[in-house]
Write a protein that holds these residues in place. Structure first.
Motif, short mmCIF file in Angstrom:
data_model
loop_
_atom_site.label_atom_id
_atom_site.label_comp_id
_atom_site.label_asym_id
_atom_site.label_seq_id
_atom_site.Cartn_x
_atom_site.Cartn_y
_atom_site.Cartn_z
N ILE A 273 0.85 -1.18 0.49
CA ILE A 273 0.10 0.27 -0.32
C ILE A 273 1.01 1.34 0.04
CG2 ILE A 273 -1.68 1.39 1.33
CD1 ILE A 273 -2.90 -1.31 2.41
N ASN A 274 1.94 1.51 0.58
CA ASN A 274 2.90 2.23 0.87
C ASN A 274 3.75 3.18 -0.83
OD1 ASN A 274 2.76 3.04 3.59
ND2 ASN A 274 3.69 1.58 4.19
N GLU A 275 3.98 0.80 -1.12
CA GLU A 275 4.64 1.82 -2.51
C GLU A 275 3.83 1.97 -2.85
OE1 GLU A 275 6.12 -2.12 -3.15
OE2 GLU A 275 7.29 -2.65 -1.60
N VAL A 276 2.66 1.84 -3.52
CA VAL A 276 1.34 2.09 -4.64
C VAL A 276 1.05 3.52 -3.89
CG1 VAL A 276 -0.93 0.97 -5.49
CG2 VAL A 276 0.96 -0.24 -5.19
N GLY A 277 1.16 3.69 -2.39
CA GLY A 277 0.71 4.83 -2.11
C GLY A 277 -1.33 4.91 -1.75
N HIS A 278 -0.91 5.59 -0.38
CA HIS A 278 -2.67 4.94 0.07
C HIS A 278 -3.43 5.42 -0.34
CE1 HIS A 278 -2.73 8.60 3.19
NE2 HIS A 278 -1.23 8.49 3.31
N GLU A 279 -3.59 7.12 -0.90
CA GLU A 279 -4.08 7.61 -1.10
C GLU A 279 -4.87 6.92 -2.67
OE1 GLU A 279 -0.23 9.19 -3.35
OE2 GLU A 279 -1.16 8.59 -0.76
N ASN A 280 -3.98 6.53 -2.88
CA ASN A 280 -4.49 5.99 -4.49
C ASN A 280 -5.15 4.38 -4.35
OD1 ASN A 280 -3.47 7.94 -6.06
ND2 ASN A 280 -1.03 7.04 -5.87
N VAL A 281 -5.55 3.63 -3.00
CA VAL A 281 -5.90 2.34 -2.92
C VAL A 281 -7.01 2.22 -2.41
CG1 VAL A 281 -5.39 0.07 -1.78
CG2 VAL A 281 -3.55 1.47 -2.45
N ILE A 282 -8.20 2.57 -3.20
CA ILE A 282 -9.81 1.65 -2.29
C ILE A 282 -10.19 0.11 -2.19
CG2 ILE A 282 -12.04 1.73 -3.51
CD1 ILE A 282 -11.25 3.20 -6.45
N GLN A 283 -9.67 -0.17 -2.51
CA GLN A 283 -9.91 -2.15 -2.02
C GLN A 283 -8.91 -2.76 -1.69
OE1 GLN A 283 -13.07 -3.90 -3.27
NE2 GLN A 283 -12.16 -3.32 -5.38
N ILE A 284 -8.81 -3.98 -0.84
CA ILE A 284 -8.33 -4.74 -1.04
C ILE A 284 -8.31 -6.46 -0.37
CG2 ILE A 284 -7.34 -4.95 1.24
CD1 ILE A 284 -4.03 -5.54 0.95
N ILE A 285 -8.14 -7.11 -1.94
CA ILE A 285 -9.06 -8.53 -2.18
C ILE A 285 -7.96 -9.43 -1.65
CG2 ILE A 285 -10.29 -9.81 -3.69
CD1 ILE A 285 -10.50 -7.38 -5.93
N THR A 286 -8.62 -10.16 -1.00
CA THR A 286 -8.19 -11.66 -0.38
C THR A 286 -8.82 -12.67 -0.50
OG1 THR A 286 -8.06 -11.64 1.60
CG2 THR A 286 -6.10 -10.12 1.06
N ASP A 287 -8.28 -14.04 -0.15
CA ASP A 287 -9.71 -15.06 0.18
C ASP A 287 -9.86 -14.33 1.75
OD1 ASP A 287 -7.77 -15.94 1.84
OD2 ASP A 287 -7.39 -17.36 0.54
N ASN A 288 -11.31 -15.53 1.63
CA ASN A 288 -11.81 -15.09 3.02
C ASN A 288 -11.46 -16.53 4.63
OD1 ASN A 288 -14.65 -14.27 2.58
ND2 ASN A 288 -14.23 -15.66 0.11
N ALA A 289 -10.20 -16.79 4.35
CA ALA A 289 -9.42 -16.92 5.00
C ALA A 289 -9.31 -16.66 6.53
CB ALA A 289 -8.02 -17.53 5.24
N ALA A 290 -8.91 -16.57 7.09
CA ALA A 290 -9.39 -16.08 8.70
C ALA A 290 -8.17 -15.44 9.08
CB ALA A 290 -8.98 -17.66 10.15
N ASN A 291 -6.86 -15.67 8.41
CA ASN A 291 -6.19 -14.78 8.67
C ASN A 291 -5.84 -13.41 7.56
OD1 ASN A 291 -5.72 -16.56 6.51
ND2 ASN A 291 -3.69 -16.14 6.75
N CYS A 292 -6.46 -13.72 6.83
CA CYS A 292 -6.56 -13.29 5.30
C CYS A 292 -7.53 -11.47 5.97
CB CYS A 292 -6.74 -12.81 4.18
SG CYS A 292 -5.77 -14.22 3.64
#
Length: 525
Positions: A273-292
């Motif tokens: 996120i910091n590499e991309v720029g947090h102001e540019n990120v809308i969502q982060i997508i992962t699977d449904n595992a508990a740790n994710c």
């Protein structure tokens, strides 16, 4: 198989410190004789220890004549070993156009291709003296055939796919050489390809991607992450960014020796996120595992403008897994009672598949009567059970032909009890009716998986597709059971509850917002 110690024996006389980031494989090292720190590749190590000049490095003054003789002996043995293990060139039969010009491809007793071509050329010249046409001379047909043979040998000896011949870069490379008359051009060697040219191509790709990165601040970015294992079974977590222009790979992290809990994954997410720029990120997508899920909640707490979104396709796959492979545990008895017959059908299908695949004669019989193959679907693939059932439905006629053939009944070298069980299942119409029913009411779920498992934007459609999918599942089940819409169905009730529970876990404000902003559902004045 040779190793670095076999081909570069002088490494043992220096101490390696660290690899330098120069893109050429150079490392920092210390001579064990003079204790001086140097840097460079094995070529400089060899020059330093063997007191060779002209390599841009000073010689070691502490080495005695005895040490020098010992190291020279090791180096000579290594050269002999390399020459002995080098791949042997096997000549292809030359074409009828090979003339004495083929001698330019290599001479001497050590070159099998050159010597073969030379001897053949001499014989051909005697046989065909004066018979070479002007057309052959003007178009260099002999050389053209020789080049074609060398290219064919490259493909065959390296196990390259013939599809490589359709690669535009492969075609352009030869076109550039021929159109620009690059006399004496030498193709890049292994070291140059793996260092200088690889780094150059990486820089070129990064330059081309700048146009995509420039849209991040205007269009926004979604970051997708997933875990997988490579061919060496190393656990990796990859990160990709998705924008209007399509997906772009960011990086893959080797997690060997790490505990992939929510804090570890959240830290990796924060780095991206910091590499991309947090102001540019809308969502982060992962699977449904508990740790994710835990990592997503940490990200949401630290970056209020970023939403964690569970993968829709993974959610649907979990719903199918709940239906097709219900667990027989105390807290799941009601669900298992409704779906146990589906698990039995799935197990029967896998039993038939494994029996045929694991017995060579049965597989030969199957291949004789059925044109399609039995799929080997990995358990990690989405909707793997449905894929297998769909394939069985396609090969139903062929399977039945196999088990009623004389060959099936006459062959008795394997387990005849299992063979009879397979035949009984394949000829059982009720068994096939159950497979049809499973596919009938799960088709809409499977179709939604395929619709969402794409690079095209579909966030704004998920809300409506999910709602429509549930309605179609109800219609299919009620039609099979012969019930009216206002009647109750215990089977549909359990299916409906699974789909609703999965939707509640998957649903985020982004789905509702995207649905409300979709012009398709806007009221017209």
């Amino acid at each position: 198989m040779t190793t670095d110690d076999d081909t570069k024996p002088l490494w043992q006389y220096v101490t390696k410190n660290e690899r330098l980031n120069e893109g050429r494989g150079n490392i920092s090292w210390q001579c064990n004789f003079c204790q001086e720190n140097k840097k460079g590749s094995y070529t400089r190590v060899r020059a330093h220890l063997l007191k060779l000049s002209g390599f841009g490095i000073g010689i070691c003054k502490k080495i005695t004549h005895k040490d020098l003789a010992e190291m020279q002996k090791l180096e000579d043995e290594a050269k002999t070993r390399i020459a002995r293990n080098a791949p042997k060139q096997v000549p292809l039969p030359p074409s009828r156009h090979i003339q004495t010009k083929s001698q330019s491809f290599g001479t001497g007793s050590g070159n099998m291709v050159g010597s073969y071509s030379n001897s053949y050329s001499t014989m051909e010249q005697k046989k065909r003296k004066g018979n070479v046409s002007a057309l052959e001379k003007s178009f260099n047909l002999a050389i053209r055939d020789q080049v074609d043979s060398e290219i064919a040998r490259m493909f065959c000896s390296s196990g390259l796919s013939f599809h490589l011949a359709r690669n535009p870069h492969y075609v352009n490379a030869f076109s550039l050489v021929t159109n620009n008359a690059l006399s004496g051009y030498i193709t890049p060697e292994y070291n140059k390809l793996s260092t200088i040219l690889l780094q150059k191509e990486k820089t070129n790709i990064e330059r081309l991607l700048q146009s995509v990165k420039s849209t991040w601040s205007q269009k926004g970015v979604s970051i997708a992450s997933d875990g997988w294992s490579d061919s060496q079974r190393r656990p990796l977590i990859n990160f990709m960014e998705i924008t209007e222009g399509g997906p772009m790979f960011l990086k893959a992290v080797d997690c060997s020796g790490e505990t992939k809990d929510k804090y570890f994954i959240a830290n990796l997410m924060k780095e991206v996120i910091n590499e991309v720029g947090h102001e540019n990120v809308i969502q982060i997508i992962t699977d449904n595992a508990a740790n994710c899920k835990g990592a997503g909640q940490i990200i949401e707490s630290q970056f209020p403008s970023i939403v964690w979104t569970p993968c829709v396709v993974h959610t649907l796959n979990l719903a199918l897994k709940n239906i097709c492979a219900a667990r027989n545990i105390n807290s799941n008895q009601h669900v298992f009672a409704e779906f146990s017959w589906i698990s039995e059908i799935s197990n029967d299908v896998m039993f038939v598949k494994h029996f045929i695949m694991n017995h060579s004669m049965r597989l030969a019989m199957f291949n004789e009567f059925v044109s399609l193959k039995l799929l080997a679907v990995a358990e990690t693939r989405f909707s793997s059970t449905i894929i297998i059932l769909r394939r069985f439905k396609l090969i139903k006629g062929g399977l039945q032909t196999v088990v009623i053939s004389n060959k099936w009944g006459c062959y008795r070298e394997d387990d005849m009890v299992k063979a009879r069980s397979v035949k009984k299942l394949v000829l059982n119409d009720i068994w096939w009716d159950k497979i049809d029913y499973i596919l009938f009411f799960t088709t809409t779920i499977y179709d939604m998986i395929r619709d969402c498992d794409t690079d095209k934007p579909c966030l704004h459609l998920v809300y409506d597709i999910w709602d429509t999918m549930i309605e179609k599942v109800k219609v299919a089940i009620y039609k099979h059971e012969g019930k009216h819409p206002d009647e109750s169905s215990s089977f549909y009730g359990v299916v409906h509850q699974i789909l609703i529970d999965r939707w509640n876990k998957n649903n985020t404000p982004l789905h509702c917002l995207a649905h409300s902003l979709n012009p398709r559902y806007s009221k017209t004045s």
